[in-house]
Write a protein that holds these residues in place. Structure first.
Motif, PDB file in Angstrom:
ATOM      1  N   PHE A 286       0.830  -1.208   0.000  1.00 31.67           N
ATOM      2  CA  PHE A 286       0.000   0.000   0.000  1.00 31.67           C
ATOM      3  C   PHE A 286       0.866   1.260   0.000  1.00 31.67           C
ATOM      4  CE2 PHE A 286      -3.564  -2.751   1.189  1.00 31.67           C
ATOM      5  CZ  PHE A 286      -4.586  -2.164   0.441  1.00 31.67           C
ATOM      6  N   ASN A 287       1.970   1.222   0.713  1.00 28.53           N
ATOM      7  CA  ASN A 287       2.882   2.372   0.715  1.00 28.53           C
ATOM      8  C   ASN A 287       3.493   2.588  -0.664  1.00 28.53           C
ATOM      9  OD1 ASN A 287       2.496   3.063   3.403  1.00 28.53           O
ATOM     10  ND2 ASN A 287       4.149   1.747   4.136  1.00 28.53           N
ATOM     11  N   LEU A 288       3.769   1.494  -1.364  1.00 29.03           N
ATOM     12  CA  LEU A 288       4.296   1.604  -2.726  1.00 29.03           C
ATOM     13  C   LEU A 288       3.307   2.360  -3.605  1.00 29.03           C
ATOM     14  CD1 LEU A 288       5.940  -1.230  -4.802  1.00 29.03           C
ATOM     15  CD2 LEU A 288       4.158   0.171  -5.801  1.00 29.03           C
ATOM     16  N   ILE A 289       2.019   2.009  -3.485  1.00 22.81           N
ATOM     17  CA  ILE A 289       0.990   2.670  -4.296  1.00 22.81           C
ATOM     18  C   ILE A 289       0.883   4.151  -3.931  1.00 22.81           C
ATOM     19  CG2 ILE A 289      -1.461   2.721  -4.875  1.00 22.81           C
ATOM     20  CD1 ILE A 289      -1.531  -0.290  -4.132  1.00 22.81           C
ATOM     21  N   LYS A 290       0.821   4.415  -2.638  1.00 22.54           N
ATOM     22  CA  LYS A 290       0.628   5.786  -2.165  1.00 22.54           C
ATOM     23  C   LYS A 290       1.776   6.709  -2.550  1.00 22.54           C
ATOM     24  CE  LYS A 290      -2.079   4.257   1.833  1.00 22.54           C
ATOM     25  NZ  LYS A 290      -2.085   4.065   3.307  1.00 22.54           N
ATOM     26  N   ASN A 291       2.977   6.151  -2.599  1.00 19.44           N
ATOM     27  CA  ASN A 291       4.154   6.974  -2.880  1.00 19.44           C
ATOM     28  C   ASN A 291       4.577   6.953  -4.343  1.00 19.44           C
ATOM     29  OD1 ASN A 291       4.411   7.630  -0.106  1.00 19.44           O
ATOM     30  ND2 ASN A 291       5.514   5.716   0.278  1.00 19.44           N
ATOM     31  N   SER A 292       3.781   6.310  -5.183  1.00 23.38           N
ATOM     32  CA  SER A 292       4.123   6.181  -6.602  1.00 23.38           C
ATOM     33  C   SER A 292       3.387   7.213  -7.453  1.00 23.38           C
ATOM     34  CB  SER A 292       3.774   4.774  -7.088  1.00 23.38           C
ATOM     35  OG  SER A 292       3.912   4.677  -8.494  1.00 23.38           O
ATOM     36  N   LYS A 293       4.084   7.755  -8.421  1.00 19.55           N
ATOM     37  CA  LYS A 293       3.470   8.686  -9.372  1.00 19.55           C
ATOM     38  C   LYS A 293       2.742   7.928 -10.488  1.00 19.55           C
ATOM     39  CE  LYS A 293       6.962  12.302  -8.684  1.00 19.55           C
ATOM     40  NZ  LYS A 293       8.025  13.125  -9.327  1.00 19.55           N
ATOM     41  N   ASN A 294       2.991   6.631 -10.558  1.00 18.66           N
ATOM     42  CA  ASN A 294       2.413   5.826 -11.637  1.00 18.66           C
ATOM     43  C   ASN A 294       1.190   5.023 -11.206  1.00 18.66           C
ATOM     44  OD1 ASN A 294       4.510   6.601 -13.460  1.00 18.66           O
ATOM     45  ND2 ASN A 294       5.862   5.116 -12.460  1.00 18.66           N
ATOM     46  N   HIS A 295       0.800   5.166  -9.945  1.00 13.56           N
ATOM     47  CA  HIS A 295      -0.328   4.400  -9.432  1.00 13.56           C
ATOM     48  C   HIS A 295      -1.280   5.298  -8.651  1.00 13.56           C
ATOM     49  CE1 HIS A 295       3.061   1.509  -9.839  1.00 13.56           C
ATOM     50  NE2 HIS A 295       2.112   0.736 -10.361  1.00 13.56           N
ATOM     51  N   GLU A 296      -2.573   4.922  -8.666  1.00 14.08           N
ATOM     52  CA  GLU A 296      -3.589   5.718  -7.978  1.00 14.08           C
ATOM     53  C   GLU A 296      -4.455   4.816  -7.094  1.00 14.08           C
ATOM     54  OE1 GLU A 296      -5.842   8.207 -10.580  1.00 14.08           O
ATOM     55  OE2 GLU A 296      -4.100   8.682 -11.836  1.00 14.08           O
ATOM     56  N   LEU A 297      -4.517   5.162  -5.804  1.00 10.83           N
ATOM     57  CA  LEU A 297      -5.331   4.408  -4.851  1.00 10.83           C
ATOM     58  C   LEU A 297      -6.618   5.171  -4.558  1.00 10.83           C
ATOM     59  CD1 LEU A 297      -5.635   2.033  -2.853  1.00 10.83           C
ATOM     60  CD2 LEU A 297      -4.428   3.439  -1.162  1.00 10.83           C
ATOM     61  N   PHE A 298      -7.747   4.474  -4.718  1.00 11.83           N
ATOM     62  CA  PHE A 298      -9.047   5.110  -4.494  1.00 11.83           C
ATOM     63  C   PHE A 298      -9.810   4.342  -3.425  1.00 11.83           C
ATOM     64  CE2 PHE A 298     -13.592   5.700  -5.412  1.00 11.83           C
ATOM     65  CZ  PHE A 298     -13.667   7.091  -5.427  1.00 11.83           C
ATOM     66  N   LYS A 299     -10.222   5.057  -2.384  1.00 11.47           N
ATOM     67  CA  LYS A 299     -11.024   4.465  -1.331  1.00 11.47           C
ATOM     68  C   LYS A 299     -12.489   4.646  -1.687  1.00 11.47           C
ATOM     69  CE  LYS A 299     -11.511   2.872   3.000  1.00 11.47           C
ATOM     70  NZ  LYS A 299     -10.891   1.648   3.535  1.00 11.47           N
ATOM     71  N   LEU A 300     -13.197   3.545  -1.864  1.00 11.02           N
ATOM     72  CA  LEU A 300     -14.604   3.634  -2.237  1.00 11.02           C
ATOM     73  C   LEU A 300     -15.385   4.411  -1.170  1.00 11.02           C
ATOM     74  CD1 LEU A 300     -15.146   0.003  -3.533  1.00 11.02           C
ATOM     75  CD2 LEU A 300     -15.174   2.070  -4.916  1.00 11.02           C
ATOM     76  N   PRO A 301     -16.250   5.341  -1.570  1.00 11.85           N
ATOM     77  CA  PRO A 301     -17.014   6.160  -0.609  1.00 11.85           C
ATOM     78  C   PRO A 301     -18.035   5.323   0.160  1.00 11.85           C
ATOM     79  CG  PRO A 301     -17.751   6.570  -2.853  1.00 11.85           C
ATOM     80  CD  PRO A 301     -16.519   5.720  -2.968  1.00 11.85           C
TER      81      PRO A 301
END
Length: 341
Positions: A286-301
């Motif tokens: 998860f940290n890899l995703i959060k700190n990457s410019k090439n990936h986007e993490l979306f938390k469903l509302p």
């Protein structure tokens, strides 16, 4: 031959026998080596952080007389779906795999994949073992079960489209590791595609899949970070189970001392170590995703989570009913699992 000569001859003979016994005693006994088959590469979390430390522990406790040698990357046979059979047939003394790859063989164990049972991998592992005696154990009658544990929570990973709602899942071709997870994905409108994790990279790269439901540990261990960009998190997915099993004859052939070492270092409590590895590595993913410019993490509302959770729990009820109709005590198993929280 007079008595003096007889005594001398007997002395020489007994001296020679004693020398042979002493010589035999001084010869080091060869260590027993057990072959552990793993379909994943050497850097995979289980090989690196679970099996290798365990092998070292066994070696230390046995003073080097019992060794476990890892054969990683499918060296004892390709195809993760055949791992269990390799242990049954004795191709390997031990084998590592996922019950979901042959779901019909493990309908009891894979009930841990149902939503709402466990909040993390360790809790899911305890839940499986809570239902083991008398309920799940018959699925392992052809082997000796060493470890049974669950992985970290999965997320929806996609290549070209960010999933922001349950409706966004409609028609998406998503890889699933098992029959129950396929039913859960279908309940949300997706098109599940059964596939071993080892084939997902190429399938995504070639456009045969839109995405995959799996844990973040696969981002590095199977290089999925190279072929995925969007991640949708929050739904209460169940956990995928894993096993390390041993050939019955291999175990029976061990000395009492070696059997005791195997028994002491495996089992329910020690299985939690495997889940703990996944839970830790999940954070790194998860940290890899959060700190990457090439990936986007979306938390469903919240509204979408409520909608998705309602659909998943309805599918859970249907799966339990369907499995019960097949003569499996699914309700009892799930009740045991739920009670272990």
């Amino acid at each position: 031959m007079n008595s003096t000569i007889k005594k001398a001859a007997f002395a020489v003979m007994t001296s020679g026998l004693a020398g042979m016994v002493l010589a035999g005693a001084s010869t080091p006994v060869s260590a027993v080596e057990l072959k552990l088959a793993s379909f994943t590469g050497p850097k995979h979390a289980m090989n690196r952080a679970f099996f290798t430390p365990w092998a070292k522990e066994v070696d230390k406790i046995s003073n080097g007389s019992l060794k476990i040698k890892l054969f990683v990357g499918g060296k004892l046979g390709k195809g993760p779906a055949r791992q269990f059979k390799r242990a049954v047939d004795g191709v390997a003394d031990m084998s590592f795999g996922l019950q979901g790859f042959t779901s019909s063989q493990f309908r009891r164990t894979t009930l841990i994949e149902l939503p709402g049972i466990a909040k993390d991998g360790v809790q899911a592992t305890r839940a499986m073992w809570a239902a083991y005696d008398g309920l799940i154990e018959k699925e392992y009658k052809s082997v000796k079960l060493l470890f049974m544990w669950a992985v970290d929570r999965p997320v929806i990973m996609t290549k070209n489209k960010q999933v922001k709602s349950i409706d966004d899942l409609k028609g998406l071709k998503l890889r699933t590791p098992s029959q129950f997870q396929a039913k859960l994905l279908k309940a949300l409108g997706a098109s599940p595609v059964p596939m071993p994790i080892t084939k997902v990279y190429n399938a995504l790269a070639r456009g045969l899949l839109d995405g995959v439901l799996t844990s973040t540990t696969t981002l590095t261990s199977f290089k999925l970070k190279e072929v995925t960009k969007y991640f949708a998190d929050g739904l209460p997915w169940g956990r995928s189970p894993m096993f390390l099993v041993m050939n019955k004859k291999s175990y029976a052939g061990l000395s009492a001392e070696h059997k005791a070492i195997i028994d002491k270092t495996t089992g329910a409590k020690n299985s939690e170590k495997g889940s703990a590895v996944y839970d830790r590595e999940s954070i790194d993913g998860f940290n890899l995703i959060k700190n990457s410019k090439n990936h986007e993490l979306f938390k469903l509302p919240p509204a979408e989570l409520k909608k998705g959770t309602t659909l998943l729990m309805k599918a859970r009820e249907a799966i339990v009913a369907e499995t019960s109709a097949q003569g499996i005590k699914a309700k009892e198993i799930v009740a045991k699992m739920d009670a272990a929280r």
